[in-house]
Design a protein around this motif. Structure first.
Motif, short mmCIF file in Angstrom:
data_model
loop_
_atom_site.label_atom_id
_atom_site.label_comp_id
_atom_site.label_asym_id
_atom_site.label_seq_id
_atom_site.Cartn_x
_atom_site.Cartn_y
_atom_site.Cartn_z
N ALA A 38 -7.15 2.81 -0.14
CA ALA A 38 -7.74 1.60 -0.72
C ALA A 38 -9.16 1.35 -0.25
CB ALA A 38 -6.86 0.40 -0.40
N SER A 39 -9.50 1.89 0.90
CA SER A 39 -10.85 1.67 1.41
C SER A 39 -11.92 2.28 0.51
CB SER A 39 -10.97 2.23 2.83
OG SER A 39 -10.73 3.64 2.82
N SER A 40 -11.53 3.28 -0.30
CA SER A 40 -12.49 3.92 -1.20
C SER A 40 -12.55 3.26 -2.57
CB SER A 40 -12.14 5.40 -1.37
OG SER A 40 -10.88 5.55 -2.02
N PHE A 41 -11.67 2.26 -2.80
CA PHE A 41 -11.65 1.58 -4.09
C PHE A 41 -12.85 0.65 -4.21
CE2 PHE A 41 -6.69 1.71 -4.37
CZ PHE A 41 -6.76 3.09 -4.45
N PRO A 42 -13.26 0.27 -5.42
CA PRO A 42 -14.34 -0.72 -5.58
C PRO A 42 -14.04 -2.00 -4.82
CG PRO A 42 -13.81 0.31 -7.69
CD PRO A 42 -12.77 0.79 -6.72
N ASP A 43 -15.03 -2.54 -4.14
CA ASP A 43 -14.95 -3.78 -3.38
C ASP A 43 -14.05 -3.67 -2.15
OD1 ASP A 43 -16.67 -5.20 -5.13
OD2 ASP A 43 -14.99 -5.53 -6.51
N SER A 44 -13.59 -2.47 -1.81
CA SER A 44 -12.78 -2.23 -0.61
C SER A 44 -11.70 -3.29 -0.41
CB SER A 44 -13.68 -2.18 0.64
OG SER A 44 -14.63 -1.14 0.52
N PRO A 45 -10.72 -3.36 -1.30
CA PRO A 45 -9.70 -4.41 -1.21
C PRO A 45 -8.83 -4.27 0.03
CG PRO A 45 -9.09 -2.75 -2.83
CD PRO A 45 -10.48 -2.44 -2.43
N TYR A 46 -8.29 -5.41 0.48
CA TYR A 46 -7.35 -5.37 1.59
C TYR A 46 -5.95 -5.08 1.03
CZ TYR A 46 -5.83 -10.13 0.28
OH TYR A 46 -5.34 -11.22 -0.39
N VAL A 47 -5.08 -4.57 1.90
CA VAL A 47 -3.73 -4.17 1.48
C VAL A 47 -2.70 -4.87 2.37
CG1 VAL A 47 -2.11 -2.27 1.15
CG2 VAL A 47 -4.54 -1.93 0.69
N LYS A 48 -1.69 -5.46 1.73
CA LYS A 48 -0.57 -6.08 2.44
C LYS A 48 0.72 -5.39 1.98
CE LYS A 48 -2.90 -9.44 4.50
NZ LYS A 48 -3.00 -9.57 5.98
N ILE A 49 1.58 -5.03 2.93
CA ILE A 49 2.85 -4.39 2.63
C ILE A 49 3.97 -5.42 2.75
CG2 ILE A 49 4.37 -2.43 3.10
CD1 ILE A 49 1.47 -1.67 2.38
N VAL A 50 4.78 -5.54 1.71
CA VAL A 50 5.89 -6.49 1.69
C VAL A 50 7.17 -5.72 1.36
CG1 VAL A 50 6.75 -8.66 0.75
CG2 VAL A 50 4.29 -8.24 0.84
N ASP A 51 8.26 -6.04 2.04
CA ASP A 51 9.51 -5.31 1.80
C ASP A 51 10.12 -5.65 0.42
OD1 ASP A 51 9.51 -3.84 4.11
OD2 ASP A 51 10.56 -5.38 5.27
N ILE A 103 8.96 -8.31 -2.36
CA ILE A 103 8.04 -9.39 -2.71
C ILE A 103 8.64 -10.36 -3.71
CG2 ILE A 103 6.87 -8.18 -4.60
CD1 ILE A 103 4.21 -9.33 -3.50
N CYS A 104 9.67 -9.93 -4.44
CA CYS A 104 10.28 -10.84 -5.42
C CYS A 104 11.34 -11.74 -4.79
CB CYS A 104 10.91 -10.04 -6.57
SG CYS A 104 12.30 -9.01 -6.06
N SER A 105 11.73 -11.47 -3.53
CA SER A 105 12.71 -12.32 -2.86
C SER A 105 12.07 -13.65 -2.48
CB SER A 105 13.24 -11.62 -1.61
OG SER A 105 12.22 -11.51 -0.64
N LEU A 134 7.32 -16.34 -0.51
CA LEU A 134 6.70 -17.24 0.47
C LEU A 134 5.62 -16.51 1.26
CD1 LEU A 134 6.68 -20.02 1.81
CD2 LEU A 134 8.46 -19.20 3.38
N GLN A 135 5.93 -15.28 1.66
CA GLN A 135 4.97 -14.47 2.40
C GLN A 135 3.74 -14.18 1.53
OE1 GLN A 135 6.74 -10.90 3.98
NE2 GLN A 135 4.78 -10.01 4.57
N PHE A 136 3.97 -13.90 0.25
CA PHE A 136 2.89 -13.63 -0.70
C PHE A 136 1.97 -14.85 -0.84
CE2 PHE A 136 1.94 -13.13 -5.50
CZ PHE A 136 0.78 -12.40 -5.26
N GLU A 137 2.56 -16.02 -1.02
CA GLU A 137 1.77 -17.23 -1.20
C GLU A 137 0.99 -17.59 0.08
OE1 GLU A 137 4.09 -20.45 -2.69
OE2 GLU A 137 4.79 -19.36 -4.46
N GLU A 138 1.63 -17.42 1.24
CA GLU A 138 0.93 -17.72 2.51
C GLU A 138 -0.27 -16.80 2.69
OE1 GLU A 138 1.33 -20.18 4.61
OE2 GLU A 138 2.95 -21.01 3.38
N SER A 139 -0.10 -15.55 2.31
CA SER A 139 -1.21 -14.59 2.41
C SER A 139 -2.35 -14.96 1.47
CB SER A 139 -0.71 -13.19 2.11
OG SER A 139 -1.78 -12.25 2.15
N LEU A 140 -2.00 -15.38 0.26
CA LEU A 140 -3.02 -15.78 -0.70
C LEU A 140 -3.82 -16.98 -0.19
CD1 LEU A 140 -1.08 -15.48 -4.10
CD2 LEU A 140 -2.82 -13.93 -3.23
#
Length: 650
Positions: free
Chosen positions: A27-40, A42-44, A49-55
């Motif tokens: 991901a570091s080579s992608f445009p704008d160097s986006p950050y990456v979060k791993i979730v086990d 995400i639909c649970s 909740l983890q997704f929204e807190e990160s946002l």
């Protein structure tokens, strides 16, 4: 621009094939160097909740979610964005479960595919713009097409709930096929007697003000969508004012023109102005313009002059009209018909006298039919032997491969009625498999099996049977290794979709199955819903069924309508629609012709097409068809799509 990538392991569904660490590193080579979060997961609930807190903490400008199919959870993640104050259209989903992990054996290849797909999503999401949904108040009223048992039950139930209903019936009467029968299986109830209270309530009951009944009418155009359809209905002239006619029949007696009566299976004659059949409701005649001698240039006022109720009841100058009605949902209750038995070689249908299909014999049995309920042969005498042939066209790959389900039951009903009217007549059933489901249906089969004058003979294929004219003048039924004579042969053809089902399917964009019946959204879980939201199925238009099942399907469709369309309720209009750049529009009108939702009109003064955003469903057909590139699809612009493709191919 800050972009966040949220990678879902989905348990082992994704994690065992795709390396999240490799994705994060790439991901570091992608445009704008986006950050990456791993979730086990995400639909649970925990994952969301983890997704929204990160946002909230990261506050990205755009979001990419790499997980399962957008059909499963795109709406879920859009709600998460809304919950944290982000525009829900600033997200792009990548389906790495079904489209990559589940179909790619090599983990290294799967990871490589995933990196390419996410890179494409990042390139695309950078160009996505915030869109706003519009709200529109729904119309709670309904259009019911078909006034058979299912359609009448649905219309009356909706009216009882306070909804306005437009009930459209293409014939001059209500009740469908069963009102032309004498008795119904399995309990041998009088069909007109059983349906009359329902028909009476429909025509004269407490809720009649909520039901607009249109006979001799058909749907010709529908625009709009669930909650806001505009239906255009064509009404043929009846030439008789329903509310003023008293059903005396004086006009019928005076009419000089005659023809065969299709509603009596062409077994009797009718006048140009006549009732469809005795006891019909509404109790008023109708004029067949093509039979009336006025259509041949002869001036005639015989029917009008004979009417005792005045000049305004018979209206010879009435013309075809087209009306529009706004409705929120549509219930298809168009019923079914019978397969043309003459297409089955060797059955004698249409070529031999005293060979009848089931509907013709029903009319013979009916006290309002051409023989007044008497079972007689073509020479006017009672038969001494009758052959009933099951599965004519059913369970046959050359005709209809399915079992119609109800034929055996009405065949044994015929056995019961023939025996009641002619106790000494011998009856032979030629059958393949016997189908008599339900707790009551077995009684008619047992009655036939226990009748000393009835016999059952099994055959393997309809090709093994032949109905011919014997040397003694009687009919001869030949089966493999067996030949017998009969004075009358009754054919039980396959049940097929009613006439016009294919036209309605095309008109409404509702799918039909391989047999021509309307396709359910799901045959077991959502049998009352069609493949188009807001269009429901009731009765035999979806498969062969008896009145009991048709009534239940009618009520199921009513339940969907009442639950989904409540007065005052607002529905959201999807903003991913198309828009015309009038400065580039060449005025070719190609977009108008290809739009399946009739959302595009042409403005002659501006020489440009205009798209109604309320009617547009964002399918993109007009975008691809426009030769000048004047139409853009919001959320699916050419720039966004090309950026995604380029990102994948890097």
């Amino acid at each position: 621009m800050k972009i966040g990538i949220y990678f879902c392991n989905c348990g082992s569904n994704i994690a065992e094939k795709i390396s999240s660490a490799a994705v994060a590193a790439a991901a570091s080579s992608f445009p704008d160097s986006p950050y990456v979060k791993i979730v086990d997961f995400i639909c649970s609930e925990e994952g969301k909740l983890q997704f929204e807190e990160s946002l909230k903490s990261e506050q990205p400008d755009r979001v990419v979610v790499a997980a399962c199919s957008p059909r499963d959870h795109e709406a879920t993640f859009r709600r998460c964005l809304t919950n944290v104050g982000m525009n829900p259209y600033l997200i792009q989903m990548v389906n790495i479960r079904e489209q990559i992990a589940w179909v790619t054996e090599d983990p290294a290849v799967a990871t490589e595919k995933t990196i390419a797909a996410i890179r494409g999503a990042v390139c695309r999401v950078r160009l996505q713009q915030p869109l706003e949904k519009k709200q529109l108040e729904v119309c709670p009223d309904a259009l019911v097409i078909g006034a058979g048992p299912a359609g009448m039950k649905a219309a009356l139930s909706l009216a009882e709930a306070g909804r306005a209903v437009v009930l459209v019936e293409r014939t001059p009467f209500i009740g469908g096929l069963p009102v032309r029968f004498e008795d119904l299986f399995p309990a041998m109830e009088c069909a007109p007697c059983m349906l009359e209270p329902l028909m009476g309530d429909l025509l004269h009951g407490d809720h009649v003000g909520k039901i607009e009944l249109m006979t001799m009418a058909e749907l010709i155009e529908v625009t709009g969508f669930y909650g806001n359809f505009i239906a255009k209905i064509r009404r043929k002239p009846r030439h008789v004012a329903l509310h003023e006619c008293i059903g005396c029949g004086e006009c019928v007696e005076a009419c000089p023109a005659t023809t065969r009566n299709e509603f009596n299976s062409n077994a009797s004659e009718r006048k140009a102005i006549d009732f469809a059949f005795t006891g019909v409701l509404p109790n008023a005649p109708f004029l067949m313009e093509e039979i009336c001698i006025r259509s041949k240039g002869v001036e005639c006022r015989a029917c009008k002059d004979a009417c005792p109720m005045g000049e305004d009841v018979v209206t010879l100058d009435e013309v075809e009209t087209t009306v529009e009605r706004r409705i929120g949902s549509i219930i298809l209750a168009t019923g079914a018909g019978l397969y043309d038995a003459s297409r089955v070689v060797g059955m004698g249908m249409g070529t031999l006298p005293d060979v009848y299909d089931a509907l013709q014999f029903e009319r013979m049995l009916s006290s309002t039919g051409p023989t007044g309920g008497e079972i007689v042969t073509s020479d006017g005498t009672a038969p001494s032997s009758v052959a009933i042939i099951h599965c004519v066209g059913s369970l046959d790959e050359d005709h209809k491969p399915y079992c119609s389900g109800i034929c055996c039951q009405y065949a044994f009903k015929f056995n019961h009625l023939i025996t009641a009217k002619l106790p000494e007549v011998s009856i032979t059933h030629y059958h393949r498999d016997l189908v008599v489901p339900g707790k009551e249906a077995h009684a008619l089969l047992q009655h036939a099996a226990g009748n000393k004058n009835s016999s059952l003979k099994r055959y393997g294929s309809i090709k093994d049977l032949a109905v011919t004219h014997g040397s003694n003048g009687r009919l001869q039924v030949s089966a493999t290794g067996d030949t017998s004579t009969a004075d009358m042969v009754i054919l039980c053809p396959a049940v097929i979709p009613a006439e016009g089902a294919d036209r309605l399917s095309s008109l409404l964009d509702v799918s039909c199955d391989s047999f021509g019946f309307f396709q359910e959204l799901h045959g077991r879980l959502d049998a009352a819903q069609s493949t188009l939201k807001g269009v429901y199925l009731a009765g035999a238009c979806q498969e062969p069924m008896d009145i009991r099942s048709a009534m239940l399907e009618g009520m199921a469709s009513v339940g969907h309508t009442l639950a989904g369309l409540q007065p005052g309720r607002m529905i959201e209009i999807e903003p991913a629609t198309a828009e015309v750049d009038e400065t580039r529009c060449a005025g070719c009108r190609l977009c108008v012709s290809v739009c399946p939702y009739h959302a595009i009109t042409f403005d002659s003064e501006r020489n440009a097409s205009h798209i109604n955003a309320v009617l547009c469903r964002g399918c993109g057909t007009c975008v691809t068809a426009c030769p000048s590139g004047a139409i853009a699809g919001h959320h699916f612009t050419n720039e966004q799509i090309m950026a995604e493709i380029e990102g994948v191919l890097k």
